[in-house]
Design a protein around this motif. Structure first.
Motif, PDB file in Angstrom:
ATOM      1  N   GLU A  46       0.853  -1.187   0.000  1.00 47.11           N
ATOM      2  CA  GLU A  46       0.000   0.000   0.000  1.00 47.11           C
ATOM      3  C   GLU A  46       0.892   1.241   0.000  1.00 47.11           C
ATOM      4  N   ALA A  47       0.744   2.029  -1.056  1.00 47.84           N
ATOM      5  CA  ALA A  47       1.566   3.226  -1.190  1.00 47.84           C
ATOM      6  C   ALA A  47       0.795   4.349  -1.874  1.00 47.84           C
ATOM      7  N   ALA A  48      -0.535   4.375  -1.695  1.00 47.71           N
ATOM      8  CA  ALA A  48      -1.380   5.389  -2.348  1.00 47.71           C
ATOM      9  C   ALA A  48      -1.037   5.463  -3.824  1.00 47.71           C
ATOM     10  N   ASN A  49      -0.945   4.288  -4.462  1.00 50.52           N
ATOM     11  CA  ASN A  49      -0.411   4.216  -5.812  1.00 50.52           C
ATOM     12  C   ASN A  49      -1.114   3.100  -6.564  1.00 50.52           C
ATOM     13  N   GLY A  50      -0.639   2.823  -7.751  1.00 47.14           N
ATOM     14  CA  GLY A  50      -1.128   1.710  -8.545  1.00 47.14           C
ATOM     15  C   GLY A  50      -0.122   1.400  -9.638  1.00 47.14           C
ATOM     16  N   MET A  51       0.799   0.479  -9.374  1.00 51.02           N
ATOM     17  CA  MET A  51       1.837   0.149 -10.358  1.00 51.02           C
ATOM     18  C   MET A  51       2.355  -1.245 -10.076  1.00 51.02           C
ATOM     19  N   GLU A  52       2.846  -1.914 -11.134  1.00 51.83           N
ATOM     20  CA  GLU A  52       3.154  -3.338 -11.054  1.00 51.83           C
ATOM     21  C   GLU A  52       4.578  -3.661 -11.489  1.00 51.83           C
ATOM     22  N   TYR A  53       5.114  -4.718 -10.858  1.00 47.48           N
ATOM     23  CA  TYR A  53       6.433  -5.263 -11.199  1.00 47.48           C
ATOM     24  C   TYR A  53       6.401  -6.754 -10.874  1.00 47.48           C
ATOM     25  N   PRO A  54       7.387  -7.508 -11.308  1.00 51.46           N
ATOM     26  CA  PRO A  54       7.346  -8.945 -11.023  1.00 51.46           C
ATOM     27  C   PRO A  54       7.292  -9.231  -9.519  1.00 51.46           C
ATOM     28  N   MET A  55       6.292  -9.982  -9.120  1.00 55.78           N
ATOM     29  CA  MET A  55       6.115 -10.447  -7.736  1.00 55.78           C
ATOM     30  C   MET A  55       5.792  -9.346  -6.738  1.00 55.78           C
ATOM     31  N   ILE A  56       5.710  -8.081  -7.175  1.00 58.43           N
ATOM     32  CA  ILE A  56       5.428  -6.988  -6.250  1.00 58.43           C
ATOM     33  C   ILE A  56       4.621  -5.917  -6.979  1.00 58.43           C
ATOM     34  N   CYS A  57       3.686  -5.299  -6.268  1.00 58.70           N
ATOM     35  CA  CYS A  57       2.939  -4.185  -6.860  1.00 58.70           C
ATOM     36  C   CYS A  57       2.619  -3.174  -5.770  1.00 58.70           C
ATOM     37  N   PHE A  58       2.394  -1.933  -6.189  1.00 59.80           N
ATOM     38  CA  PHE A  58       2.103  -0.838  -5.270  1.00 59.80           C
ATOM     39  C   PHE A  58       0.667  -0.383  -5.514  1.00 59.80           C
ATOM     40  N   ASN A  59      -0.117  -0.352  -4.437  1.00 57.25           N
ATOM     41  CA  ASN A  59      -1.550  -0.115  -4.556  1.00 57.25           C
ATOM     42  C   ASN A  59      -2.005   0.964  -3.578  1.00 57.25           C
ATOM     43  N   TYR A  60      -3.297   1.209  -3.534  1.00 57.71           N
ATOM     44  CA  TYR A  60      -3.837   2.174  -2.585  1.00 57.71           C
ATOM     45  C   TYR A  60      -4.936   1.525  -1.746  1.00 57.71           C
ATOM     46  N   GLY A  61      -5.414   2.271  -0.717  1.00 56.01           N
ATOM     47  CA  GLY A  61      -6.523   1.779   0.090  1.00 56.01           C
ATOM     48  C   GLY A  61      -6.414   2.154   1.546  1.00 56.01           C
ATOM     49  N   ARG A  62      -6.531   3.436   1.854  1.00 54.38           N
ATOM     50  CA  ARG A  62      -6.406   3.896   3.239  1.00 54.38           C
ATOM     51  C   ARG A  62      -7.760   4.260   3.833  1.00 54.38           C
ATOM     52  N   THR A  63      -7.869   4.014   5.112  1.00 54.47           N
ATOM     53  CA  THR A  63      -9.100   4.360   5.821  1.00 54.47           C
ATOM     54  C   THR A  63      -9.036   5.816   6.266  1.00 54.47           C
ATOM     55  N   GLN A  64     -10.163   6.302   6.761  1.00 60.19           N
ATOM     56  CA  GLN A  64     -10.132   7.597   7.417  1.00 60.19           C
ATOM     57  C   GLN A  64      -9.521   7.419   8.802  1.00 60.19           C
ATOM     58  N   LYS A  65      -9.261   8.518   9.503  1.00 61.13           N
ATOM     59  CA  LYS A  65      -8.517   8.447  10.763  1.00 61.13           C
ATOM     60  C   LYS A  65      -9.212   7.587  11.805  1.00 61.13           C
ATOM     61  N   ASP A  66     -10.543   7.506  11.733  1.00 58.44           N
ATOM     62  CA  ASP A  66     -11.265   6.691  12.718  1.00 58.44           C
ATOM     63  C   ASP A  66     -11.353   5.223  12.320  1.00 58.44           C
ATOM     64  N   GLY A  67     -10.679   4.852  11.211  1.00 60.84           N
ATOM     65  CA  GLY A  67     -10.671   3.455  10.774  1.00 60.84           C
ATOM     66  C   GLY A  67     -11.793   3.077   9.845  1.00 60.84           C
ATOM     67  N   THR A  68     -12.748   3.972   9.608  1.00 63.34           N
ATOM     68  CA  THR A  68     -13.861   3.677   8.698  1.00 63.34           C
ATOM     69  C   THR A  68     -13.447   3.998   7.270  1.00 63.34           C
ATOM     70  N   TYR A  69     -14.277   3.550   6.350  1.00 68.02           N
ATOM     71  CA  TYR A  69     -13.991   3.774   4.935  1.00 68.02           C
ATOM     72  C   TYR A  69     -15.290   3.686   4.153  1.00 68.02           C
ATOM     73  N   SER A  70     -15.270   4.254   2.965  1.00 65.31           N
ATOM     74  CA  SER A  70     -16.443   4.183   2.098  1.00 65.31           C
ATOM     75  C   SER A  70     -16.420   2.879   1.311  1.00 65.31           C
ATOM     76  N   GLU A  71     -17.563   2.485   0.832  1.00 66.11           N
ATOM     77  CA  GLU A  71     -17.642   1.287  -0.005  1.00 66.11           C
ATOM     78  C   GLU A  71     -16.846   1.476  -1.281  1.00 66.11           C
ATOM     79  N   ARG A  72     -16.855   2.694  -1.797  1.00 63.54           N
ATOM     80  CA  ARG A  72     -16.098   2.976  -3.015  1.00 63.54           C
ATOM     81  C   ARG A  72     -14.597   2.776  -2.792  1.00 63.54           C
ATOM     82  N   THR A  73     -14.092   3.215  -1.636  1.00 64.97           N
ATOM     83  CA  THR A  73     -12.679   3.014  -1.333  1.00 64.97           C
ATOM     84  C   THR A  73     -12.350   1.528  -1.216  1.00 64.97           C
TER      85      THR A  73
END
Length: 772
Positions: free
Chosen positions: A385-412
């Protein structure tokens, strides 16, 4: 209205047209073979789409030692490249990629970016115009041969040519060394795939290090050296090889990288190492580095270093992530006897989502992609998780952070699941089926997005996939043609990048699977393509030819329409003619003729004169024989003529008359230009339904207009074209008989925008907590 064979009355529906004309290079030739548009088959690539008997490709092995300076945000490294010339050609020089030079202040990427002044501009827009004066880009310290002698080299923007003292002949190999370094960019403010993200509240950094070392360009049978400059959109063309990489980082950092960790006991404490061993055998994620451990060291920055060693076999690239913020969980995945470690690395800001979903999604993705292509061959698959979206062999960088209280939207949540599937899926396209991303974006993004769609639907049957469903590509395909280019467009010239290379390509493959070929034929052919070109370098024609070769389906018309043109799908029901046999039976035909005559005489005048007494009505003496004569009453002569007709009629024709069939001639027009199958749903008077599918070849003699007659024992009340919206028809108003009004809705909205992968405003989880 029903017609007898002796009558002709059409219900005409106008065709709907668009204002602009799409790019259609095959007008009038849509069912001709692609022929010269594809490369000529040869000993390297066959007409079937398989590698030829003389197919070859180069190889490059790397031994790299790199140091990440967390105080200066800098990379310094040394590498030894062992290059194998497996081509039939002698090479007098080698080309390497220096992708970090895309961030040089004099980069062509900045020079060619169009810009305008607008009345209101953001600070980011202004900075892009002004440019930057940062010391970014590769700094080559030395290039030497195996004995340490300097090799002459020339840097041309994002490429470097190394001149050889003597030609590298076919079958020979060469070892040389490169020493280099560069300053890591702030990825959040400057954008791009690689760099760092700074967390000011902790004075911490999260690094995604990719395109970070001088890498060999591809030399192949199609292009020779693929040394097209890196401008930002077109990604990478790379050579397979083995990697031995030592990464020196602060001792409190956790490193995720391509390949298998070779020294876990040296870089993990005893408890973490024990968890690491447990995770290998676990069917559910186990935290190797826990949330509490990360919290404790968040503001304590180690001054000493550790070196993490990774090895990877037969990969085309290498990337790594490093941070003291990384929580690390992992589990084992069994893929038909092959053991894979699925692992996730993420900061505490993503814990509420990644802890629950990331590694589980990795495991699901590996299983699904393996089913449709080849078994996943590598020992590791990682999501960072790196607030990103990119790929390499065997490793990729993606996104998906919650809000400060730990909740999140369905879209996220759904966006995170999608991006993890997509980036993990890139292990197949292009990391294994190694297409040239610098040239053909769709060959990795489109094929991968298609499999992402299948994987999302197998993850959750109600998953809100945004790419893959035909109806979702309609707004793009019916848009202004000036903003649309064919899928078969070079990566740097694509307009509407996501819609074109991702969405349209993926949707085309889904339509090919569901509507044109059927799942069985498509899946076999697609799997054959993956098997043929795993760990090789396919070209577009290799894919097109394999899909036809393995399925026995001629698809040249499909590639022309969906990949080589900007035509869109818009088939219209223009006319519907309803016929029944003239039975010649006066007791049947006369009442029909009488009713038709009555209707023809019924108009506004006769309607208003109903209560007006005519002269003849008031004076009976004016009436005669014809005032009571019924011209439609059956006469003995008509009965006799009918009996004679039936006596002379052939038995097979008598049987036809008895069936009392309804004939419906439907006239279609191809408004959008893209030929497609015609799918019709007929609704009958008794409320039953029947769907009929007609292959696209119905258009082969006339690509613009075609008619087809359908026969039913029951009367048709409604006809719907493409009833399940499976062809991406851009105008469904002309898909109905009788015509139906298609409602649209509009809304007033206020736009608000947050960081990538993060929700804004209050989400339903927060609202639910508030009401507990």
């Amino acid at each position: 209205m029903m017609k007898r064979l002796t009558l002709f009355l059409a219900l005409l529906m106008p065709a709907w047209a668009i204002a602009q004309t799409p790019y259609s290079p095959y007008k009038g030739r849509k069912f001709e073979q692609l022929g010269n548009d594809l490369a000529t088959p040869n000993v390297y690539r066959t007409g079937s789409g398989a590698p030829g008997h003389a197919y070859w490709q180069q190889r490059a092995n790397y031994k790299i030692a790199v140091t990440l300076n967390d105080d200066k945000q800098r990379i310094d490294g040394e590498e030894t490249i062992h290059y194998f010339n497996q081509s039939p050609d002698p090479l007098t020089y080698l080309w390497l990629q220096l992708d970090q030079n895309v961030r040089n202040k004099n980069s062509d990427t900045y020079k060619i970016a169009p810009s305008k002044i607008r009345p209101k501009m953001s600070d980011a827009s202004i900075r892009r115009i002004i440019g930057h004066d940062l010391d970014l880009g590769d700094q080559i310290v030395s290039v030497t041969d195996a004995e340490g002698n300097a090799l002459p080299y020339t840097i041309n923007k994002t490429m470097m040519r190394v001149d050889l003292a003597s030609p590298l002949k076919p079958g020979e190999d060469l070892t040389f060394n490169v020493k280099w370094g560069y300053n890591v960019q702030d990825r959040i403010t400057m954008g791009g795939r690689a760099g760092y993200e700074y967390f000011p509240d902790e004075d911490n950094y999260l690094y995604t290090i990719c395109q970070w070392f001088p890498r060999m360009c591809v030399y192949d049978d199609v292009n020779g050296w693929q040394n097209k400059q890196f401008l930002g959109n077109g990604e990478f063309a790379l050579t397979f090889g083995d990697y031995d990489v030592s990464i020196t980082v602060p001792s409190d950092h956790i490193v995720s990288a391509t390949g298998e960790l070779q020294n876990p006991k040296e870089v993990l404490n005893d408890v973490q190492y024990q968890r690491w061993e447990e995770a290998e055998k676990s069917e559910k994620p186990i935290e190797i580095v826990t949330l509490n451990e990360v919290k404790k060291k968040a503001k304590k920055h180690a001054k000493d270093t550790k070196t993490w060693v990774f090895k990877a076999k037969n990969v085309r690239d290498f990337a790594f992530g490093s941070s003291r913020k990384f929580i690390w969980d992992a589990q084992g995945v069994n893929l038909d006897g092959h053991h894979v470690m699925a692992m996730s690395f993420y900061p505490k800001e993503a814990y509420g989502l990644y802890h629950k979903y990331s590694t589980a999604v990795i495991a699901h993705t590996l299983r699904t992609y393996s089913k449709y292509t080849i078994p996943y061959p590598y020992p590791v698959a990682q999501s960072v998780e790196a607030a990103n979206g990119m790929e390499y062999p065997m490793i990729c960088f993606n996104y998906g952070r919650t809000q400060k209280d730990g909740t999140y939207s369905e879209r996220t949540k759904n966006g995170m699941i999608s991006v993890i599937i997509h980036e993990v899926g890139h292990n197949y396209f292009p990391m294994i089926i190694n297409s040239d991303e610098r040239q053909w974006t769709w060959m990795d993004e489109g094929l991968n997005t298609f499999l992402e769609f299948l994987t999302e639907q197998e993850w959750d049957s109600n998953f809100p996939s945004t790419r893959g469903f035909p109806a979702d590509i309609v707004p793009y395909m019916k848009g202004n043609p000036d903003g649309i280019v064919p899928i078969m467009t070079n990566s740097e010239q694509i307009k509407q990048f996501g819609n074109n290379a991702y969405g349209k390509a993926a949707t085309a493959l889904n339509i090919l699977r569901e509507t044109v070929m059927g799942r069985e034929l498509f899946d076999f052919a697609f799997k054959t393509y993956a098997q043929r070109w795993a760990f090789k370098h396919p070209q577009p024609e290799d894919f097109f030819r394999t899909m036809e070769d393995a399925s026995g389906v001629d698809l040249d018309w499909f590639w022309k329409g969906w990949f080589y043109s900007t035509d869109h799908v818009d088939i219209s029901i223009d006319n519907v003619h309803w016929y029944k046999f003239n039975t010649k039976n006066p007791e049947i035909e006369n009442p029909i003729r009488k009713e038709k005559h009555r209707k023809s005489r019924h108009n506004m005048t006769t309607e208003r004169n109903k209560n007006v007494a005519s002269e003849v009505d008031q004076r009976p003496d004016l009436r005669d024989f014809y005032n009571s004569y019924d011209a439609y009453k059956t006469t003995p002569e008509q009965k006799e003529a009918y009996q004679t007709f039936m006596a002379n009629l052939k038995p097979e024709n008598k049987a036809l008359l008895k069936e009392n069939l309804n004939f419906y001639q439907i006239d279609f027009s191809n408004v959008g230009g893209l030929v497609m199958p015609i799918i019709l749903k007929f609704e009958f008077a008794d409320k039953t339904f029947q769907t009929i599918r007609i292959p696209a070849e119905i258009w082969k003699k006339n690509e613009e207009q075609v008619s087809k007659v359908f026969t039913f024992k029951k009367e048709v009340t409604n006809i719907t074209l493409d009833p399940m919206l499976e062809t991406a028809d851009t105008d469904i108003k002309n898909n109905y008989f009788p015509r139906q009004a298609v409602p649209s809705r509009f809304e007033i909205y206020q736009n608000s925008r947050g960081a990538r992968g993060a929700s804004t405003g209050q989400n339903p989880m927060q609202k639910a907590k508030k009401h507990k």
